[in-house]
Write a protein that holds these residues in place. Structure first.
Motif, mmCIF file in Angstrom:
data_model
loop_
_atom_site.group_PDB
_atom_site.id
_atom_site.type_symbol
_atom_site.label_atom_id
_atom_site.label_comp_id
_atom_site.label_asym_id
_atom_site.label_seq_id
_atom_site.Cartn_x
_atom_site.Cartn_y
_atom_site.Cartn_z
ATOM 1 N N PRO A 292 0.801 -1.233 0.000
ATOM 2 C CA PRO A 292 0.000 0.000 0.000
ATOM 3 C C PRO A 292 0.834 1.284 0.000
ATOM 4 C CG PRO A 292 -0.889 -1.577 1.578
ATOM 5 C CD PRO A 292 0.434 -2.109 1.131
ATOM 6 N N ARG A 293 2.107 1.220 0.365
ATOM 7 C CA ARG A 293 2.966 2.399 0.428
ATOM 8 C C ARG A 293 4.004 2.418 -0.698
ATOM 9 N NH1 ARG A 293 5.548 2.390 6.283
ATOM 10 N NH2 ARG A 293 5.837 4.625 5.848
ATOM 11 N N CYS A 294 3.945 1.433 -1.580
ATOM 12 C CA CYS A 294 5.042 1.197 -2.530
ATOM 13 C C CYS A 294 4.727 1.786 -3.900
ATOM 14 C CB CYS A 294 5.298 -0.299 -2.651
ATOM 15 S SG CYS A 294 6.670 -0.721 -3.751
ATOM 16 N N THR A 295 5.660 2.544 -4.456
ATOM 17 C CA THR A 295 5.484 3.131 -5.780
ATOM 18 C C THR A 295 5.715 2.110 -6.891
ATOM 19 O OG1 THR A 295 7.793 3.859 -5.774
ATOM 20 C CG2 THR A 295 6.144 5.433 -4.995
ATOM 21 N N TYR A 296 6.241 0.943 -6.555
ATOM 22 C CA TYR A 296 6.496 -0.096 -7.554
ATOM 23 C C TYR A 296 5.439 -1.194 -7.538
ATOM 24 C CZ TYR A 296 11.046 2.176 -7.617
ATOM 25 O OH TYR A 296 12.045 3.123 -7.717
ATOM 26 N N GLN A 297 4.359 -0.977 -6.821
ATOM 27 C CA GLN A 297 3.333 -2.009 -6.654
ATOM 28 C C GLN A 297 2.700 -2.394 -7.995
ATOM 29 O OE1 GLN A 297 -0.010 -0.860 -4.287
ATOM 30 N NE2 GLN A 297 -1.152 -2.718 -4.696
ATOM 31 N N THR A 298 2.527 -3.706 -8.194
ATOM 32 C CA THR A 298 1.804 -4.263 -9.332
ATOM 33 C C THR A 298 0.874 -5.346 -8.796
ATOM 34 O OG1 THR A 298 3.427 -6.004 -9.769
ATOM 35 C CG2 THR A 298 3.806 -3.866 -10.834
ATOM 36 N N PRO A 299 -0.039 -5.864 -9.632
ATOM 37 C CA PRO A 299 -0.919 -6.951 -9.148
ATOM 38 C C PRO A 299 -0.152 -8.136 -8.579
ATOM 39 C CG PRO A 299 -1.775 -6.071 -11.191
ATOM 40 C CD PRO A 299 -0.460 -5.384 -10.969
ATOM 41 N N ALA A 300 1.084 -8.373 -9.053
ATOM 42 C CA ALA A 300 1.868 -9.496 -8.536
ATOM 43 C C ALA A 300 2.183 -9.337 -7.054
ATOM 44 C CB ALA A 300 3.161 -9.625 -9.328
ATOM 45 N N CYS A 301 2.201 -8.082 -6.563
ATOM 46 C CA CYS A 301 2.569 -7.825 -5.170
ATOM 47 C C CYS A 301 1.479 -8.257 -4.187
ATOM 48 C CB CYS A 301 2.872 -6.347 -4.968
ATOM 49 S SG CYS A 301 4.226 -5.729 -5.987
ATOM 50 N N VAL A 302 0.239 -8.374 -4.665
ATOM 51 C CA VAL A 302 -0.867 -8.703 -3.752
ATOM 52 C C VAL A 302 -1.360 -10.132 -3.929
ATOM 53 C CG1 VAL A 302 -1.590 -6.317 -3.514
ATOM 54 C CG2 VAL A 302 -2.556 -7.698 -5.354
ATOM 55 N N ASN A 303 -0.693 -10.895 -4.775
ATOM 56 C CA ASN A 303 -1.058 -12.306 -4.965
ATOM 57 C C ASN A 303 -0.251 -13.193 -4.025
ATOM 58 O OD1 ASN A 303 -2.838 -11.659 -7.033
ATOM 59 N ND2 ASN A 303 -1.257 -11.813 -8.615
ATOM 60 N N GLY A 304 -0.469 -13.012 -2.712
ATOM 61 C CA GLY A 304 0.279 -13.752 -1.711
ATOM 62 C C GLY A 304 1.494 -12.975 -1.245
ATOM 63 N N GLU A 305 1.871 -13.179 -0.002
ATOM 64 C CA GLU A 305 3.009 -12.453 0.561
ATOM 65 C C GLU A 305 4.320 -13.041 0.060
ATOM 66 O OE1 GLU A 305 4.551 -10.708 4.867
ATOM 67 O OE2 GLU A 305 2.911 -12.151 4.796
ATOM 68 N N PRO A 306 5.195 -12.223 -0.553
ATOM 69 C CA PRO A 306 6.456 -12.760 -1.087
ATOM 70 C C PRO A 306 7.337 -13.313 0.037
ATOM 71 C CG PRO A 306 6.019 -10.545 -1.947
ATOM 72 C CD PRO A 306 5.053 -10.781 -0.827
ATOM 73 N N PRO A 307 7.914 -14.498 -0.148
ATOM 74 C CA PRO A 307 8.828 -15.040 0.860
ATOM 75 C C PRO A 307 10.203 -14.405 0.745
ATOM 76 C CG PRO A 307 8.673 -16.557 -0.979
ATOM 77 C CD PRO A 307 7.720 -15.427 -1.280
ATOM 78 N N LEU A 308 10.984 -14.526 1.809
ATOM 79 C CA LEU A 308 12.379 -14.067 1.797
ATOM 80 C C LEU A 308 13.207 -15.148 1.115
ATOM 81 C CD1 LEU A 308 14.267 -11.753 2.947
ATOM 82 C CD2 LEU A 308 14.721 -13.324 4.840
ATOM 83 N N ILE A 309 13.736 -14.831 -0.073
ATOM 84 C CA ILE A 309 14.457 -15.833 -0.857
ATOM 85 C C ILE A 309 15.867 -15.346 -1.165
ATOM 86 C CG2 ILE A 309 12.363 -16.779 -1.903
ATOM 87 C CD1 ILE A 309 13.042 -15.136 -4.422
ATOM 88 N N PRO A 310 16.811 -16.266 -1.362
ATOM 89 C CA PRO A 310 18.172 -15.846 -1.739
ATOM 90 C C PRO A 310 18.184 -15.329 -3.172
ATOM 91 C CG PRO A 310 17.996 -18.248 -1.726
ATOM 92 C CD PRO A 310 16.703 -17.726 -1.181
ATOM 93 N N ILE A 311 18.830 -14.168 -3.367
ATOM 94 C CA ILE A 311 18.989 -13.643 -4.731
ATOM 95 C C ILE A 311 20.457 -13.624 -5.148
ATOM 96 C CG2 ILE A 311 16.848 -12.327 -4.735
ATOM 97 C CD1 ILE A 311 18.453 -9.833 -4.080
ATOM 98 N N THR A 312 21.376 -13.670 -4.175
ATOM 99 C CA THR A 312 22.795 -13.937 -4.413
ATOM 100 C C THR A 312 23.257 -14.780 -3.237
ATOM 101 O OG1 THR A 312 23.727 -12.049 -3.193
ATOM 102 C CG2 THR A 312 23.038 -11.645 -5.486
ATOM 103 N N THR A 313 24.530 -15.124 -3.229
ATOM 104 C CA THR A 313 25.047 -15.936 -2.127
ATOM 105 C C THR A 313 25.061 -15.173 -0.809
ATOM 106 O OG1 THR A 313 27.300 -15.279 -2.715
ATOM 107 C CG2 THR A 313 26.481 -17.367 -3.626
#
Length: 333
Positions: A292-313
């Motif tokens: 709700p506060r994010c300027t980058y919000q898209t429909p993908a952001c509200v389809n379930g809460e994103p998990p914390l995932i590794p993006i680099t080592t």
């Protein structure tokens, strides 16, 4: 060849639930992180994000009806399943804590010296003259002038900065392996703040401690920490090495925090405050709690809460758009 070392503290699926008249407040939601031996880990976020609740849960300081679940691994033990008698040998002995407000954490009817000696008796088995000598050494170590004479003073006779130093002396009396510091520089002027932070770093080197530093000040993180974990809405949303995070955040909330900081240098850039307010943990929005506060919000952001995932080592993110975020200096508008 690099030799892998076990974490000083391993936190897995940590949850803290607090009953309220309006329903159960899920203050800490599935937090996972490791504290490495000898490192300073910064835990940052706005007020109400769950930082202090997380820190207290690490020592199992919450009491019923608050419910704490998960695993906190320390030297082969799970601190959440230890009986109170065993936990007392760890709490304050091997893992110490500096509380946020020393005037409420210190006992107003006991002298500062007695409060240090209490820790020495409990965890170092020092009594009598030896305890007095060690208490004076500790006050001197944290930079309190005329340390021996100040042992007989009460907390109200110390200034704010000196009370914070006394709290650090009490926490260090047992020579702990891990120091938990809950906003140790809150409400102190910048000169004393710098002295306290330098003191913690110096003692980390001398004693070989690992430190978790809770703060809402990213300037403190840049000055003090090796690695940082960003918390929002009761969850970790990004973890990274400090240099990586400041150069290129991988969560929109972290980017918002960095853009709201005043910068240095000749080029003057406008501050971009994060719109809105932190979420009500009793009524979290669907999907990403920052959406709700994010300027980058898209429909993908509200389809379930994103998990914390590794993006680099070396870093993790819970942002759908982590690969698209600009650097903090790239200001638009």
């Amino acid at each position: 060849m690099t030799v892998a070392t076990s974490p000083a503290l391993g936190v897995r699926d940590l949850n803290v639930r607090i009953p309220t008249p309006s329903g159960e407040l899920h203050a800490v939601r599935g937090v996972n992180f490791d504290l490495r031996p000898g490192e300073v880990l910064g835990l940052v976020g706005e007020s109400g994000s769950g930082k202090s609740v997380t820190l207290r849960a690490l020592l199992n300081l919450h009491r019923p009806p608050i419910k704490v679940s998960g695993t906190i691994a320390y030297q082969g033990l799970d601190l959440l399943s230890l009986p109170e008698s065993r936990l007392r040998t760890v709490r304050g002995g091997q893992i110490s804590m500096i509380f946020q407000e020393p005037m409420t954490a210190l006992n107003p009817v006991l002298t500062v010296g007695e409060q240090i000696r209490e820790n020495l008796r409990e965890h170092r088995r020092l009594t009598g003259k030896a305890a007095v000598e060690r208490a004076a050494e500790l006050l001197d170590l944290v930079g309190i002038p005329s340390a021996r004479a100040r042992l007989t003073d009460y907390p109200h006779q110390f200034s704010g900065g000196m009370r914070q130093r006394a709290m650090i002396a009490i926490a260090l009396a047992s020579e702990p392996q891990i120091l938990l510091a809950d906003e140790p520089t809150t409400a102190l002027d910048v000169t004393i703040q710098d002295q306290i932070l330098r003191l913690i770093l110096r003692l980390r080197e001398q004693l070989g401690m690992s430190v978790i530093l809770v703060t809402h000040d990213l300037g403190v993180v840049a000055q003090t920490c090796d690695r940082v974990a960003v918390m929002y809405g009761g969850k970790l949303v990004e973890t990274a090495e400090v240099s990586e995070l400041f150069q290129q955040p991988r969560h929109a909330y972290t980017l918002g925090l960095l853009r709201s900081l005043p910068g240095g240098g000749a080029r003057r850039l406008p501050l971009l405050p994060i719109p809105g307010a932190p979420p009500n943990l009793l009524h979290l929005p669907e999907g990403c709690p920052f959406a709700p506060r994010c300027t980058y919000q898209t429909p993908a952001c509200v389809n379930g809460e994103p998990p914390l995932i590794p993006i680099t080592t070396s870093r993790h993110s819970a942002c759908v758009h982590h690969a698209e975020l600009p650097a903090p200096q790239q200001v638009t508008g």
